[in-house]
Design an enzyme around this catalytic site. Structure first.
Site, PDB file in Angstrom:
ATOM      1  N   SER A 114      -2.641  78.828   9.062  1.00  0.00           N
ATOM      2  CA  SER A 114      -3.716  79.330   8.213  1.00  0.00           C
ATOM      3  C   SER A 114      -4.827  79.978   9.031  1.00  0.00           C
ATOM      4  O   SER A 114      -5.532  80.859   8.539  1.00  0.00           O
ATOM      5  CB  SER A 114      -4.303  78.188   7.379  1.00  0.00           C
ATOM      6  OG  SER A 114      -3.317  77.598   6.553  1.00  0.00           O
TER       7      SER A 114
ATOM      8  N   SER B 279      -2.764  75.517  11.822  1.00  0.00           N
ATOM      9  CA  SER B 279      -2.778  76.612  12.793  1.00  0.00           C
ATOM     10  C   SER B 279      -2.300  77.916  12.173  1.00  0.00           C
ATOM     11  O   SER B 279      -2.832  79.000  12.464  1.00  0.00           O
ATOM     12  CB  SER B 279      -1.903  76.247  14.002  1.00  0.00           C
ATOM     13  OG  SER B 279      -1.864  77.296  14.937  1.00  0.00           O
TER      14      SER B 279
ATOM     15  N   ASP C 176       4.373  65.232   2.834  1.00  0.00           N
ATOM     16  CA  ASP C 176       4.176  65.448   4.266  1.00  0.00           C
ATOM     17  C   ASP C 176       3.200  64.445   4.873  1.00  0.00           C
ATOM     18  O   ASP C 176       3.363  64.021   6.022  1.00  0.00           O
ATOM     19  CB  ASP C 176       3.675  66.872   4.511  1.00  0.00           C
ATOM     20  CG  ASP C 176       4.770  67.912   4.320  1.00  0.00           C
ATOM     21  OD1 ASP C 176       5.956  67.544   4.375  1.00  0.00           O
ATOM     22  OD2 ASP C 176       4.434  69.099   4.110  1.00  0.00           O
TER      23      ASP C 176
ATOM     24  N   ASP D  64     -16.062  78.209  14.765  1.00  0.00           N
ATOM     25  CA  ASP D  64     -16.358  77.084  13.875  1.00  0.00           C
ATOM     26  C   ASP D  64     -15.576  75.837  14.276  1.00  0.00           C
ATOM     27  O   ASP D  64     -15.945  74.727  13.909  1.00  0.00           O
ATOM     28  CB  ASP D  64     -15.995  77.444  12.431  1.00  0.00           C
ATOM     29  CG  ASP D  64     -17.026  78.348  11.780  1.00  0.00           C
ATOM     30  OD1 ASP D  64     -18.068  78.608  12.417  1.00  0.00           O
ATOM     31  OD2 ASP D  64     -16.788  78.790  10.642  1.00  0.00           O
TER      32      ASP D  64
ATOM     33  N   ASN E 136       1.430  66.981  14.143  1.00  0.00           N
ATOM     34  CA  ASN E 136       1.018  68.341  13.785  1.00  0.00           C
ATOM     35  C   ASN E 136      -0.053  68.902  14.715  1.00  0.00           C
ATOM     36  O   ASN E 136       0.236  69.756  15.542  1.00  0.00           O
ATOM     37  CB  ASN E 136       0.510  68.378  12.341  1.00  0.00           C
ATOM     38  CG  ASN E 136       1.596  68.721  11.343  1.00  0.00           C
ATOM     39  OD1 ASN E 136       2.732  69.013  11.710  1.00  0.00           O
ATOM     40  ND2 ASN E 136       1.252  68.690  10.075  1.00  0.00           N
ATOM     41  N   GLU E 137      -1.288  68.423  14.554  1.00  0.00           N
ATOM     42  CA  GLU E 137      -2.374  69.056  15.297  1.00  0.00           C
ATOM     43  C   GLU E 137      -3.602  68.175  15.402  1.00  0.00           C
ATOM     44  O   GLU E 137      -3.785  67.224  14.646  1.00  0.00           O
ATOM     45  CB  GLU E 137      -2.775  70.390  14.656  1.00  0.00           C
ATOM     46  CG  GLU E 137      -3.624  70.281  13.393  1.00  0.00           C
ATOM     47  CD  GLU E 137      -2.851  70.016  12.138  1.00  0.00           C
ATOM     48  OE1 GLU E 137      -3.077  68.927  11.537  1.00  0.00           O
ATOM     49  OE2 GLU E 137      -2.040  70.859  11.729  1.00  0.00           O
TER      50      GLU E 137
END
Length: 305
Positions: free
Chosen positions: A198, A196, A78, A182, A152-153
């Site tokens: 998780s 996200s 990935d 956090d 992804n993010e």
């Protein structure tokens, strides 16, 4: 002579070997082949004393790769897929993703399916699935310090041994909100099955035009994941005196200081996945993450002798 590309993970011997074999196969089929490693799409990290450490989004494309290429092949896991799309999404080249890693959630096929896949690829028997991407930029006043293309993010989180952080987040023209956590994650639908997930965010099917915001370990029962239109730009202000870290696609990033701001918006560039069969997202969720598998019935009680 048509030109095709191969991007591979040169840290994995199997990916290097398959890349050479594919190069020879495409050349026998009358194609010019250009090759690059996934390392060309790695973002790198800036340092506190050297915060400007980035390559512009449009400048990551490897030499000799161009928009006229009908397709490219990616060999890796990935991480290599994410890197390859940062390299080739700006020129719109579709990618066939081949898993030589572990889970390979973003990959289309495994190596044992390669021979049939190449035949389909060369005969044009495939479709293209389009996925949205994020443009992430860090500004200090009006100076652009860092930018990246994200499939992804984007994550902003506290440094180790520092206290919880506050984030002031403005989505579009809506009133800003304050989140104590956090860190925060802003992800695309593709990224909804990554970090996200998780952090407790929902899974979003790739065709839905949304982004999502997920706090990491929020200090409030009211702070939950939020899904909103991807037409809305997002600005994040670090409302805390502590230095923080921004990471994109789990790969690289930079420090975020109290006077900085991070701007995110849907990118004009899109990720084009080559699909050898009709995309079936729920099948991938089931095979890779175990989602929706039937419950196994409890065994009937057995009387002991």
């Amino acid at each position: 002579m048509p030109k095709v590309g191969i991007i591979f993970n040169d840290d994995k011997p199997i990916a290097c070997k398959v890349a050479q074999d594919l190069q020879a196969q495409f050349q026998r089929a009358g194609h010019q082949v250009v090759m690059a490693t996934g390392g060309g799409g790695l973002l790198g990290y800036s340092q506190p004393e050297r915060p400007i450490c980035h390559t512009r989004i449009e400048h990551l494309t490897p030499p000799d790769f161009d928009a006229d290429m009908p397709f490219a092949v990616v060999l890796g896991g990935d991480g290599t897929v994410l890197s390859a799309f940062r390299q080739l999404a700006p020129i719109g080249v579709p990618l066939l993703t081949i898993n030589t890693g572990h889970m390979g959630f973003l990959t289309e096929i495994y190596l044992n399916q390669l021979a049939e896949a190449v035949e389909q690829l060369l005969s044009g028997q495939y479709c293209i699935e389009k996925r949205s991407m994020l443009a992430v930029r860090l500004f200090r006043e009006e100076t652009l310090l860092w930018e990246a293309l994200s499939l992804n993010e984007m994550v902003i989180h506290r440094e180790p041994l520092t206290s919880m952080c506050h984030f002031e987040i403005q989505i579009g023209l809506h009133a800003p909100v304050d989140i104590a956590a956090d860190g925060i994650i802003i992800s695309t639908p593709t990224g909804s099955t990554a970090y996200s997930l998780s952090a407790g965010g929902p899974v979003v099917t790739p065709d839905v035009p949304v982004l999502q915001l997920a706090p990491i370990c929020p200090h409030s029962l009211a702070s939950r994941a939020l899904v909103f239109s991807d037409s809305e730009p997002v600005t994040v202000f670090p409302a805390t005196p502590n230095r923080m870290v921004m990471v994109v696609d789990g790969n690289g990033g930079c420090y975020v200081l109290p006077e900085d701001r991070v701007q995110l918006e849907k990118s004009p560039f899109i990720a084009k996945f080559i699909r050898l069969q009709s995309p079936e997202f729920f099948r991938i969720l089931r095979e890779k993450l175990g989602w929706g598998l039937p419950h196994i019935a409890k065994p009937t009680s057995v009387e002991l002798p």
